[in-house]
Design a protein around this motif. Structure first.
Motif, PDB file in Angstrom:
ATOM      1  N   LYS A  25       0.924  -1.343  -0.093  1.00 24.59           N
ATOM      2  CA  LYS A  25      -0.154   0.032   0.065  1.00 24.59           C
ATOM      3  C   LYS A  25       0.873   1.157   0.038  1.00 24.59           C
ATOM      4  O   LYS A  25       0.514   2.041  -0.512  1.00 24.59           O
ATOM      5  CB  LYS A  25      -0.883  -0.088   1.167  1.00 24.59           C
ATOM      6  N   SER A  52      -4.952   5.377  -5.899  1.00 27.42           N
ATOM      7  CA  SER A  52      -5.923   5.359  -5.115  1.00 27.42           C
ATOM      8  C   SER A  52      -7.276   4.675  -5.507  1.00 27.42           C
ATOM      9  O   SER A  52      -8.231   4.585  -4.741  1.00 27.42           O
ATOM     10  CB  SER A  52      -6.507   6.986  -4.757  1.00 27.42           C
ATOM     11  N   CYS A  53      -6.909   4.306  -6.771  1.00 27.39           N
ATOM     12  CA  CYS A  53      -8.349   3.610  -7.331  1.00 27.39           C
ATOM     13  C   CYS A  53      -8.501   2.216  -6.561  1.00 27.39           C
ATOM     14  O   CYS A  53      -7.711   1.480  -6.187  1.00 27.39           O
ATOM     15  CB  CYS A  53      -8.158   3.437  -8.620  1.00 27.39           C
ATOM     16  N   PRO A  54     -10.003   1.790  -6.749  1.00 24.26           N
ATOM     17  CA  PRO A  54     -10.108   0.414  -6.008  1.00 24.26           C
ATOM     18  C   PRO A  54      -9.397  -0.681  -6.841  1.00 24.26           C
ATOM     19  O   PRO A  54      -9.128  -0.562  -7.949  1.00 24.26           O
ATOM     20  CB  PRO A  54     -11.684   0.485  -6.016  1.00 24.26           C
ATOM     21  N   THR A  66      -8.846  -4.826  -7.184  1.00 25.61           N
ATOM     22  CA  THR A  66      -9.464  -6.190  -6.738  1.00 25.61           C
ATOM     23  C   THR A  66      -8.394  -7.176  -6.613  1.00 25.61           C
ATOM     24  O   THR A  66      -7.630  -7.327  -7.550  1.00 25.61           O
ATOM     25  CB  THR A  66     -10.470  -6.748  -8.295  1.00 25.61           C
ATOM     26  N   SER A 111      -9.447  -5.820   3.376  1.00 27.14           N
ATOM     27  CA  SER A 111     -10.404  -4.793   3.702  1.00 27.14           C
ATOM     28  C   SER A 111     -10.032  -3.590   4.610  1.00 27.14           C
ATOM     29  O   SER A 111     -10.395  -2.560   4.418  1.00 27.14           O
ATOM     30  CB  SER A 111     -11.688  -5.426   4.271  1.00 27.14           C
ATOM     31  N   LYS A 141      -9.113  -0.004   1.618  1.00 30.54           N
ATOM     32  CA  LYS A 141     -10.461   0.225   1.693  1.00 30.54           C
ATOM     33  C   LYS A 141     -11.189   0.766   0.435  1.00 30.54           C
ATOM     34  O   LYS A 141     -10.652   1.149  -0.326  1.00 30.54           O
ATOM     35  CB  LYS A 141     -10.781   1.352   2.859  1.00 30.54           C
ATOM     36  N   GLY A 142     -12.107   0.118   0.318  1.00 26.16           N
ATOM     37  CA  GLY A 142     -13.028   0.362  -0.937  1.00 26.16           C
ATOM     38  C   GLY A 142     -12.654  -0.774  -2.107  1.00 26.16           C
ATOM     39  O   GLY A 142     -13.112  -0.783  -3.025  1.00 26.16           O
ATOM     40  N   SER A 143     -11.606  -1.670  -1.807  1.00 23.04           N
ATOM     41  CA  SER A 143     -11.406  -2.732  -2.877  1.00 23.04           C
ATOM     42  C   SER A 143     -11.942  -3.980  -2.462  1.00 23.04           C
ATOM     43  O   SER A 143     -12.783  -3.928  -1.698  1.00 23.04           O
ATOM     44  CB  SER A 143      -9.690  -2.930  -2.812  1.00 23.04           C
ATOM     45  N   TYR A 144     -11.810  -4.715  -3.528  1.00 20.57           N
ATOM     46  CA  TYR A 144     -12.537  -6.114  -3.610  1.00 20.57           C
ATOM     47  C   TYR A 144     -11.519  -7.408  -3.369  1.00 20.57           C
ATOM     48  O   TYR A 144     -10.522  -7.391  -3.746  1.00 20.57           O
ATOM     49  CB  TYR A 144     -13.394  -6.273  -4.775  1.00 20.57           C
ATOM     50  N   GLN A 180     -19.028  -7.839  -7.010  1.00 19.20           N
ATOM     51  CA  GLN A 180     -19.071  -6.643  -7.236  1.00 19.20           C
ATOM     52  C   GLN A 180     -18.030  -5.880  -7.961  1.00 19.20           C
ATOM     53  O   GLN A 180     -18.006  -4.756  -8.611  1.00 19.20           O
ATOM     54  CB  GLN A 180     -19.265  -5.778  -6.130  1.00 19.20           C
ATOM     55  N   GLY A 181     -16.772  -6.653  -7.757  1.00 21.30           N
ATOM     56  CA  GLY A 181     -15.764  -5.888  -8.343  1.00 21.30           C
ATOM     57  C   GLY A 181     -15.485  -6.541  -9.914  1.00 21.30           C
ATOM     58  O   GLY A 181     -16.206  -7.229 -10.577  1.00 21.30           O
TER      59      GLY A 181
END
Length: 797
Positions: free
Chosen positions: A486, A492-494, A496, A510, A514-517, A593-594
């Motif tokens: 990280k 900063s994009c999500p 997967t 998670s 954060k916000g990733s899949y 969802q990803g």
């Protein structure tokens, strides 16, 4: 050996072999008659064995059997030796004569007859031969005992090749210059069961009816496990000169004595052996050879005080590696190991036996190899101490990279993280926001695990992003790895992640991203299902359940997903309930969802495994540098390849788009409202051009227009390329490989500049590789392997 060289076209000899047939209770004598064969080359004549006459007790021919061992000495002179690629010596040219010799033959008579045959001087010629199975080193025949040994060694052969060498000739080959009484001694220590050497090739003999006969049947089977001295060994014959010789210490004296014993091929045992005195005697009882050395007063020097250099023994006939220490083995094989890194211990055992007459066991060879490797590659322990400077050098030579490590409270190694700037930049600029997490066990001296994060480039090739060497695969180490990843990524994009559900990755992903899949790896999910099933299921039933699970994962719509689950339910209610509770929203295409782009397993890390498998035996800094070189090579090669592409998309994606385009001709497009179209074919699908969406879900899952979307795009006069993900373009692919990894010069040498990292102490981890041969392949269930292949074929189609 079907042909024998000779000087002229006359019959020189008749070979007599005895055979005893217990079944008939009678003796058979084979008479071999050699007749000349016409040869167009007058300088090289040959004899061939055309017929064999069998004479038994009923025939009128009588023959007296001799108890003495008899062989045919094929004497050759005037030719030259050539060294083959495998180190064997080949003799070409010259003349040949044959002499019948046995145990009663006198050496002087034999030498006189040879000299008369070739019209040579007895004072300037030497007689050499090869041992059975060894064509690399020649043995000298210089007295009666040597001649008898030659006959004994070839007791299982009908003939022996003998080479007459003139002393003034400069022949490039290994010749044993051992004293006559020691020319055939091989032992260095305890005697063991003999190892029969390969027999010489028998003569190609046929009888009067043209039937082949094996000349080796009923031949004597006794043969000594005797081996010749190598050229390097000859240099050790004078390492011990006698009383008064001095050495820097006891260790040097022991090593020198060991070489001396190997060169003269005798065994010895220590009577006294400590830090200030050494007394050694010949291992054979009654032999007077003895040597005593002790320390000179007020110094560390060791001096030979007494020595009786006389041997009255014949030496033991066999050899073991009892006195061949690990350091001695290492010194012998070091250069070969440097040229052949995969030099196996069993090959070391064979080579040492052939060249020095010493029989090692597997463990001695393995330990010697380990010492030699450490001498060549550097100490494993020293490599860990160099980690701080090594990380500094990576970030110095490759700005923007992240190389960091951590230790435990006792300064032992804990973990190392490496991410090169070229990899980080390539992922952010050209790759899909998709990362595969996988682990690879290391078979290094201190074991450990390699954690890898890889991406998929625009051509669906593996792109390494970051990797880590940790002491063990734990939740804590995975959390640390993701934390470093990280901090290294500037996006900063999500993202997967396709990874295992275990090892705390769900919580770590998670929390850190954060916000990733998190898409569960179907390979690990399948293995977990098989492990958790408690019922007795046949292999066929397991295969069917795994088929349905994979099909359910790939199903684009919920109704199709449920269809495959019902198939599992018919086989096992337990398996059905397990799948329902496995959180399908994290692995099934119908609910995820990803964006996984149809990648449902994390086995992209296998590229790292193939790299590390070639370097796992190296110290940690060198192993990491090998991985760096592999990544550097990969980037350069793919960049050069992509420079030749003329297509808008990468080749793999061009093929997939073309395959979808082939299905368009049977489809019918109907305009409904605005940007929404109805496409009819085998099924009726709804295409929304503004949202890049098709009800078949093929467009969303692959990020390439499906056949329904292509039909609409064609109708409205647009190009399908305008509706493909930018990650599949040749331009993005080239951005992925735009940056280069810079070399790290002198990896083993410390940095010249002062560094605070140099003050950090790092020692090896306490874990050590267990005894036994390490595994060379990653173990996985057969079912998962089979279905990985099936999935690749499905996705490629």
């Amino acid at each position: 050996m079907g042909r024998i060289k000779t000087h002229d076209y006359k019959v020189f000899l008749t070979l007599i072999c005895r055979r005893e047939r217990e079944r008939r209770k009678r003796r058979v004598v084979h008479l071999f008659r050699f007749t000349p064969q016409k040869n167009p080359n007058p300088h090289k004549s040959r004899f061939q064995v055309p017929t064999l006459c069998l004479v038994n007790r009923e025939n009128s021919v009588s023959c007296q059997f001799m108890a003495a061992k008899r062989v045919i000495a094929v004497c050759q002179s005037g030719g030259e030796f050539e060294t083959g690629k495998d180190g064997t010596l080949l003799y070409n040219g010259g003349d040949a004569h044959a002499i019948d010799v046995d145990d009663e033959t006198k050496f002087e008579d034999f030498k006189t007859e040879v000299a008369e045959m070739f019209n040579l001087s007895m004072n300037t010629m030497s007689i050499k031969y090869f041992l059975p199975g060894n064509k690399k080193t020649l043995i000298t025949v210089s007295n009666e005992k040597d001649l008898k040994r030659m006959i004994k060694f070839h007791g299982n052969s009908a003939s022996v090749d003998v080479f007459i060498i003139m002393e003034e000739e400069n022949v490039a080959h290994d010749v044993s210059n051992m004293p006559a009484s020691r020319s055939s001694r091989t032992t260095l220590s305890e005697a063991v069961a003999p190892v029969d050497p390969p027999l010489a090739a028998p003569l190609d003999i046929v009888d009067a009816n043209n039937h082949h006969i094996d000349a080796s049947i009923d031949m004597p089977t006794e043969i000594s496990s005797i081996l010749s001295l190598s050229k390097s060994t000859q240099q050790w014959q004078n390492t011990i000169t006698g009383v008064g010789q001095r050495f820097t210490g006891v260790q040097e004296f022991r090593e020198t004595l060991r070489k001396y014993a190997i060169a003269h091929q005798f065994a010895f045992r220590y009577k006294k052996n400590d830090s200030h005195r050494v007394t050694v005697k010949c291992k054979v009882e009654g032999c007077p050879w003895r040597i005593h050395a002790s320390r000179l007063s007020t110094t560390q020097l060791i001096c030979i005080k007494k020595m009786n250099p006389t041997h009255t023994c014949e030496g033991t006939a066999l050899a073991t590696g009892h006195q061949a220490t690990r350091s001695w083995v290492a010194s012998i094989i070091k250069e070969r190991l440097k040229a052949f890194p995969h030099y196996k211990p069993k090959d070391i055992v064979t080579d040492i036996r052939q060249e020095f007459g010493i029989q090692l066991n597997y463990y001695q060879a393995w330990r010697g190899k380990e010492i030699a490797r450490e001498q060549l590659q550097g100490s494993y322990k020293y490599a860990y101490s160099q980690l701080p400077l090594f990380c500094d050098r990576i970030m110095e030579t490759n700005p923007g990279s992240l190389a960091t490590f951590s230790t435990k409270e006792d300064s032992t190694f804990h973990r190392l993280f490496i991410a090169f700037h070229a990899s980080l930049c390539g992922f952010v600029q050209g790759c899909r926001p998709l990362l595969f997490l996988d682990s690879i066990p290391l078979n290094s001296k201190y074991q450990g695990t390699l954690l890898a994060a890889t991406a998929a480039d625009g051509d669906d090739g593996v792109f390494p992003v970051a990797f880590s060497v940790v002491d063990a695969e734990t939740d804590e180490n995975w959390y640390w790895f993701l934390l470093q990843l990280k901090s290294a990524l500037s996006t900063s994009c999500p993202i997967t992640f396709v990874a295992d559900i275990q090892k705390g990755l769900r919580e770590s992903i998670s929390e850190i991203f954060k916000g990733s899949y998190h898409g569960y790896c179907l390979r690990y999910l399948t293995e977990q299902l098989i492990r958790d099933l408690k019922g007795q299921f046949s292999h066929e039933m397991k295969r069917l359940m795994i088929d349905d699970l994979h099909n359910a994962a790939l199903a684009p719509r919920p109704e199709l997903f449920q269809t495959y689950l019902e198939s599992i339910k018919k086989i096992s209610l337990e398996a059905y309930n397990w799948v329902i509770q496995s959180e399908p929203q994290n692995w099934a295409n119908a609910y995820f969802q990803g964006a996984r782009y149809n990648h449902i397993t994390s086995n992209f890390g296998e590229l790292f495994y193939s790299w590390v498998s070639d370097a796992h035996e190296l110290p940690i800094t060198q192993m990491v540098d090998v991985v760096r070189q592999k990544i550097m090579e990969l980037i350069y090669t793919r960049r050069a390849t992509s420079d030749q592409w003329l297509t808008r998309l990468t080749p793999c994606m061009e093929d997939r788009l073309a395959n979808e385009g082939m299905k368009v001709r049977t489809l019918q497009v109907l305009l409904t409202t605005g940007s929404v179209f109805e496409v009819r074919g085998e099924s009726t699908e709804i295409v929304d051009m503004d949202r890049w969406d098709c009800s078949c879900k093929g467009w969303q899952l692959s990020a390439l227009p499906c056949c329904h979307a292509i039909a609409v795009i064609t109708c409205i006069g647009r190009s399908p390329y305008d509706y493909c993900s930018r990650y599949f373009t040749t331009e993005s692919y080239r951005l992925t490989y735009a940056e280069s990894i810079q070399p790290i010069p002198d990896v083993e040498k410390p940095l010249q500049k002062d560094s605070s990292s140099a003050l950090v102490t790092v020692t090896p981890p306490p874990t050590r590789r267990p005894p036994g041969r390490p595994t060379t392949k990653k173990v996985g269930s057969q079912e998962s392997v089979e279905h990985r292949i099936t999935l690749r074929m499905t996705l490629a189609g």
